[in-house]
Motif scaffolding. Structure first.
Motif, PDB file in Angstrom:
ATOM      1  N   THR A  60       0.847  -1.190   0.000  1.00 36.32           N
ATOM      2  CA  THR A  60       0.000   0.000   0.000  1.00 36.32           C
ATOM      3  C   THR A  60       0.886   1.246   0.000  1.00 36.32           C
ATOM      4  O   THR A  60       2.095   1.158   0.172  1.00 36.32           O
ATOM      5  N   ASP A  61       0.240   2.394  -0.138  1.00 32.97           N
ATOM      6  CA  ASP A  61       0.949   3.651   0.091  1.00 32.97           C
ATOM      7  C   ASP A  61       0.957   3.911   1.597  1.00 32.97           C
ATOM      8  O   ASP A  61       0.564   3.052   2.384  1.00 32.97           O
ATOM      9  N   ASN A  62       1.397   5.096   2.004  1.00 31.29           N
ATOM     10  CA  ASN A  62       1.496   5.371   3.439  1.00 31.29           C
ATOM     11  C   ASN A  62       0.318   6.149   4.003  1.00 31.29           C
ATOM     12  O   ASN A  62       0.353   6.604   5.145  1.00 31.29           O
ATOM     13  N   GLU A 118       2.552  -0.411   4.146  1.00 26.27           N
ATOM     14  CA  GLU A 118       3.318   0.685   3.550  1.00 26.27           C
ATOM     15  C   GLU A 118       4.819   0.560   3.761  1.00 26.27           C
ATOM     16  O   GLU A 118       5.577   1.469   3.437  1.00 26.27           O
ATOM     17  N   PRO A 178       7.996   0.495   0.256  1.00 23.02           N
ATOM     18  CA  PRO A 178       7.653   1.321  -0.909  1.00 23.02           C
ATOM     19  C   PRO A 178       8.705   1.222  -2.000  1.00 23.02           C
ATOM     20  O   PRO A 178       9.874   0.962  -1.732  1.00 23.02           O
ATOM     21  N   ASN A 183       6.225   8.760  -1.173  1.00 24.06           N
ATOM     22  CA  ASN A 183       4.774   8.913  -1.050  1.00 24.06           C
ATOM     23  C   ASN A 183       4.372  10.385  -1.039  1.00 24.06           C
ATOM     24  O   ASN A 183       3.374  10.760  -0.450  1.00 24.06           O
ATOM     25  N   GLN A 194       3.276   9.004  -7.099  1.00 23.87           N
ATOM     26  CA  GLN A 194       4.203   8.156  -6.348  1.00 23.87           C
ATOM     27  C   GLN A 194       3.450   7.186  -5.434  1.00 23.87           C
ATOM     28  O   GLN A 194       3.820   6.020  -5.327  1.00 23.87           O
ATOM     29  N   ARG A 195       2.401   7.656  -4.767  1.00 23.14           N
ATOM     30  CA  ARG A 195       1.612   6.769  -3.901  1.00 23.14           C
ATOM     31  C   ARG A 195       0.969   5.656  -4.716  1.00 23.14           C
ATOM     32  O   ARG A 195       0.912   4.514  -4.267  1.00 23.14           O
ATOM     33  N   ASN A 216       3.125   2.680  -5.193  1.00 26.14           N
ATOM     34  CA  ASN A 216       3.285   1.829  -4.012  1.00 26.14           C
ATOM     35  C   ASN A 216       2.075   0.934  -3.751  1.00 26.14           C
ATOM     36  O   ASN A 216       2.193  -0.046  -3.026  1.00 26.14           O
ATOM     37  N   ARG A 217       0.944   1.231  -4.340  1.00 21.02           N
ATOM     38  CA  ARG A 217      -0.248   0.380  -4.205  1.00 21.02           C
ATOM     39  C   ARG A 217      -0.166  -0.694  -5.286  1.00 21.02           C
ATOM     40  O   ARG A 217      -0.598  -0.487  -6.416  1.00 21.02           O
TER      41      ARG A 217
END
Length: 90
Positions: free
Chosen positions: A14-16, A60, A63, A67, A72-73, A76-77
Motif C-alpha cells: 500500500t501507500d502510506n 506501507e 515502498p 509517497n 508516487q503513492r 506503491n499500491r
C-alpha cells in the motif's frame, strides 16, 4: 501461470496513507487482502494448485517510490508475484 510449477509468493503493498474503514483496520490488512484476492483468483479461476501459493501483506513498509505525490503513492499500491526457484533434492 498455469504452466509454472514453482511455488508463488504473492505480496500486497500500500501507500502510506492510513486506512481505517469498515473493511480494513490498517494498511497491513489492506495489503494482505490485495495479495489474498490474487490467490483466490489463481485458485478459483485458473485452477492453480493452492499448495503452491502463499500470500504476504507488507502494508506501507516496502515502498518503491516516495509517497509525496499521488503518482508516487499509486506506484506503491501494488501486487508483486514472486516465482520461487525449485532446487533438486540430493
Amino acid at each position: 501461470f498455469s504452466q509454472v510449477e514453482n511455488p508463488l509468493v504473492v505480496e500486497g503493498h500500500t501507500d502510506n496513507v492510513p486506512i481505517n474503514n469498515e473493511n480494513f483496520g490498517s494498511n497491513w490488512e489492506l495489503s494482505f487482502y490485495r495479495a489474498f484476492s490474487v490467490i483466490k483468483y489463481f485458485v478459483y479461476k485458473l485452477n492453480y494448485d493452492p499448495n503452491r501459493l502463499s500470500a504476504l501483506g507488507y502494508g506501507e513498509y516496502r515502498p518503491i517510490a516516495d509517497n509525496n505525490t499521488a503518482v508516487q503513492r499509486a506506484k506503491n499500491r501494488r501486487i508483486e508475484i514472486n516465482v520461487i526457484r525449485l532446487t533438486e533434492k540430493k
